[in-house]
Design an enzyme around this catalytic site. Structure first.
Site, PDB file in Angstrom:
ATOM      1  CG  LEU A   7       2.607   3.620  -8.688  1.00  0.00           C
ATOM      2  CD1 LEU A   7       2.527   5.076  -8.233  1.00  0.00           C
ATOM      3  CD2 LEU A   7       2.663   3.557 -10.207  1.00  0.00           C
ATOM      4  NE  ARG A   8       6.011  -1.908  -1.813  1.00  0.00           N
ATOM      5  CZ  ARG A   8       4.913  -2.352  -1.232  1.00  0.00           C
ATOM      6  NH1 ARG A   8       4.163  -3.242  -1.858  1.00  0.00           N
ATOM      7  NH2 ARG A   8       4.551  -1.937  -0.040  1.00  0.00           N
ATOM      8  N   GLY A   9       6.880  -1.721  -8.706  1.00  0.00           N
ATOM      9  CA  GLY A   9       7.629  -2.215  -9.857  1.00  0.00           C
ATOM     10  C   GLY A   9       8.314  -1.096 -10.612  1.00  0.00           C
ATOM     11  CG  ASP A  14       4.360  -5.929  -4.517  1.00  0.00           C
ATOM     12  OD1 ASP A  14       4.750  -5.829  -5.690  1.00  0.00           O
ATOM     13  OD2 ASP A  14       3.953  -4.959  -3.851  1.00  0.00           O
TER      14      ASP A  14
END
Length: 356
Positions: free
Chosen positions: A294-296, A213
């Site tokens: 919230l990385r995506g 991720d």
């Protein structure tokens, strides 16, 4: 004309190391796009490239480094410090600037550092000479691979076989942009801004989801099946192997054109905007796919801006998002061992229903 070509080739032999030209690579568009976007905006967070053996992963990664323009560094500095950007300077260079108006600089090729599988933590992070510090009172730091990779590319082949502890260190440094080494109460910190590129073969095992991720993008590449394309790839490689300098000269104009496009995109990037409605749609896709954290959302926004800049635009359009979003999200989906649908296809299905 023949004599002119001989002169050019002679100059190339003196000055250019034979690296396969990026623009000569046939196919593997997904991998090439992910690498290009990361060099335009290193804050995307690097790229993980997973694919079959012998599909040109290492060749493509080395080719992108060879394509980049030279960078200006402070002369004799161990960390490739930038002469004017404080975020890219070591502490010693900062103190020199405060006491002196001018520091000698030089231009170097963008660093391309390979991290071997057997590397130790000291080799990666660097080490402090404790004996010298105690006996002479001098803080001596032996820089590691993170120092050499500052403002460049750090490439980890077979990253899925690397010790998880080392992968954690690499990802932390890539995310923060700094490397800190502490030993016996002595601490040294230096900038470590690099594009982290990992590659591997899925047959040899996957990275843990928590580590996967942390990579900004994830490119999947497969062996080319079409016979005519396979022949083209073999012929291109054979031509390079027989005389790399002639091949470099053949693709010089395309290489120069792409290099100028990258430089222009880097300059344009701060001016690229993305409308609120499109940002909402990106988050809607992430929510529908049940992406953790919230990385995506963040990476997709960055990648879409980088792609728009590359396409000579200052405003992100919906097709820009469609082009990059699968690369940004496919590795962030929760794994279901009973799921038969490919994660990339699953992302595409949701994207087509929301981004229309």
């Amino acid at each position: 004309m023949f004599e002119f070509n001989i002169i050019i080739v002679t100059i190339l032999k003196d000055k250019v190391r034979p690296v396969f030209p990026f623009t000569a690579i046939v196919g593997q568009e997904e991998m090439k796009l992910a690498l290009l976007l990361n060099v335009i905006d290193p804050k995307i967070g690097g790229v993980m490239i997973m694919g079959d053996r012998g599909t040109g992963k290492s060749t493509t990664i080395r080719a992108i480094a060879d394509l980049l323009p030279k960078i200006e560094v402070v002369q004799d500095d161990l960390f490739n410090s930038h002469p004017s950007d404080y975020d890219l300077m070591s502490d010693s260079v900062k103190s020199q600037i405060e006491s002196s108006n001018h520091l000698p600089t030089r231009f170097i090729d963008v660093p391309m550092v390979d991290l071997p599988l057997g590397a130790t933590e000291d080799r990666v992070c660097g080490t402090i000479d404790i004996e010298k510090a105690l006996s002479e009172g001098v803080k001596t730091f032996e820089p590691g691979l993170l120092a050499k990779a500052n403002r460049g590319i750090l490439y980890v082949d077979e990253v899925n076989l690397l010790d998880d502890h080392l992968v954690d260190i690499l990802l932390d440094a890539a995310a923060s942009g700094w490397n800190t080494v502490e030993r016996e109460g002595i601490s040294v910190r230096h900038p470590a801004r690099f594009v982290l590129v990992g590659s591997g073969n899925p047959e040899e095992g996957e990275l843990r989801p928590q580590l996967l991720d942390r990579f900004g993008m994830h490119a999947e590449i497969r062996t080319v099946k079409e016979p005519s394309l396979r022949v083209q790839i073999v012929e291109q490689r054979s031509k390079f192997d027989s005389d790399p300098y002639i091949c470099l000269e053949e693709f010089r104009d395309k290489q120069d054109e792409l290099k100028l496009s990258i430089i222009a995109a880097q300059k344009r990037l701060p001016d690229v905007k993305i409308d609120y409605d499109l940002r909402v749609k990106i988050s809607e896709v992430c929510g529908t796919l049940d992406v953790d954290g919230l990385r995506g959302d963040i990476v997709t926004n960055r990648a879409a801006k980088a792609f728009a800049a590359y396409k000579n635009k200052t405003k992100v359009e919906i097709n820009d998002i469609k082009t990059v979003i699968t690369l940004c999200l496919r590795h962030r989906l929760r794994k279901d061992p009973l799921e038969t649908i490919d994660s990339g296809y699953k992302v595409q299905q949701v994207v087509n229903s929301i981004l229309n």
